[in-house]
Design a protein around this motif. Structure first.
Motif, PDB file in Angstrom:
ATOM      1  N   CYS A   7       0.826  -1.210   0.000  1.00  0.00           N
ATOM      2  CA  CYS A   7       0.000   0.000   0.000  1.00  0.00           C
ATOM      3  C   CYS A   7       0.860   1.260   0.000  1.00  0.00           C
ATOM      4  CB  CYS A   7      -0.928   0.000   1.214  1.00  0.00           C
ATOM      5  SG  CYS A   7      -2.222  -1.250   1.117  1.00  0.00           S
ATOM      6  N   VAL A   8       1.935   1.255   0.774  1.00  0.00           N
ATOM      7  CA  VAL A   8       2.826   2.420   0.811  1.00  0.00           C
ATOM      8  C   VAL A   8       3.519   2.598  -0.540  1.00  0.00           C
ATOM      9  CG1 VAL A   8       4.978   3.299   1.825  1.00  0.00           C
ATOM     10  CG2 VAL A   8       3.144   2.473   3.305  1.00  0.00           C
ATOM     11  N   ARG A   9       3.943   1.507  -1.154  1.00  0.00           N
ATOM     12  CA  ARG A   9       4.570   1.610  -2.484  1.00  0.00           C
ATOM     13  C   ARG A   9       3.598   2.188  -3.506  1.00  0.00           C
ATOM     14  NH1 ARG A   9       7.418  -4.216  -2.311  1.00  0.00           N
ATOM     15  NH2 ARG A   9       9.042  -3.632  -0.822  1.00  0.00           N
ATOM     16  N   GLU A  10       2.375   1.740  -3.454  1.00  0.00           N
ATOM     17  CA  GLU A  10       1.352   2.256  -4.373  1.00  0.00           C
ATOM     18  C   GLU A  10       1.147   3.749  -4.151  1.00  0.00           C
ATOM     19  OE1 GLU A  10      -1.662   2.090  -7.352  1.00  0.00           O
ATOM     20  OE2 GLU A  10      -0.075   0.686  -6.824  1.00  0.00           O
ATOM     21  N   TRP A  11       1.030   4.157  -2.888  1.00  0.00           N
ATOM     22  CA  TRP A  11       0.823   5.569  -2.555  1.00  0.00           C
ATOM     23  C   TRP A  11       2.020   6.394  -3.027  1.00  0.00           C
ATOM     24  CZ3 TRP A  11       3.249   9.202   0.567  1.00  0.00           C
ATOM     25  CH2 TRP A  11       2.529  10.367   0.799  1.00  0.00           C
ATOM     26  N   LEU A  12       3.235   5.915  -2.743  1.00  0.00           N
ATOM     27  CA  LEU A  12       4.429   6.646  -3.152  1.00  0.00           C
ATOM     28  C   LEU A  12       4.538   6.752  -4.668  1.00  0.00           C
ATOM     29  CD1 LEU A  12       7.081   5.223  -0.655  1.00  0.00           C
ATOM     30  CD2 LEU A  12       6.278   7.590  -0.793  1.00  0.00           C
ATOM     31  N   ALA A  31      10.891   4.239   6.128  1.00  0.00           N
ATOM     32  CA  ALA A  31      10.504   5.065   7.273  1.00  0.00           C
ATOM     33  C   ALA A  31       9.014   4.934   7.578  1.00  0.00           C
ATOM     34  CB  ALA A  31      10.855   6.530   7.009  1.00  0.00           C
ATOM     35  N   LEU A  32       8.191   4.872   6.537  1.00  0.00           N
ATOM     36  CA  LEU A  32       6.745   4.800   6.746  1.00  0.00           C
ATOM     37  C   LEU A  32       6.279   3.463   7.310  1.00  0.00           C
ATOM     38  CD1 LEU A  32       5.459   6.667   3.573  1.00  0.00           C
ATOM     39  CD2 LEU A  32       5.327   7.452   5.951  1.00  0.00           C
TER      40      LEU A  32
END
Length: 117
Positions: A7-12, A31-32
């Protein structure tokens, strides 16, 4: 772990892929999804109160972590007890298993919103 990383990779990638170097994106992702960030978010939402555990030292460690963060210690200088970080991961994992990626992404974005700004 995998769900929150995805999910963080998608958001980034949607937010910064054209502006940032790959190395910067990797460091931001780390970090996230770190125990420090997830522990902070867990405490912010009060999720520690739902822990069911038998570790008699855990309440004192949670209190110590809370006081360190509250006193203005740097978020990444404080060492959260691993179980409070695990709560966030387990919630997002459960959402993902129970629904689909779009819902998981929305849930992760909502939970991480205090640190995504």
């Amino acid at each position: 772990d995998a769900v929150i990383c995805l999910c963080v990779r998608e958001w980034l990638s949607k937010r910064y892929s054209h502006e940032a170097a790959l190395g910067d994106l990797v460091m931001t992702e780390a970090a996230l999804v770190s125990n420090e960030t997830l522990g902070f978010l867990s405490m912010r939402y009060g999720l520690q109160q739902y822990l069911n555990h038998r570790d008699h030292s855990l309440p004192k460690r949670i209190e110590s972590y809370f006081l360190n963060v509250q006193d203005g210690s740097c978020l990444w200088a404080a060492d959260p007890p691993k179980p409070i970080s695990d709560i966030v991961e387990s919630i997002l994992g459960a959402v993902h298993v129970d629904s689909n990626f779009a819902v998981s992404l929305a849930a992760a974005t909502q939970i991480l919103s205090p640190v995504l700004r």
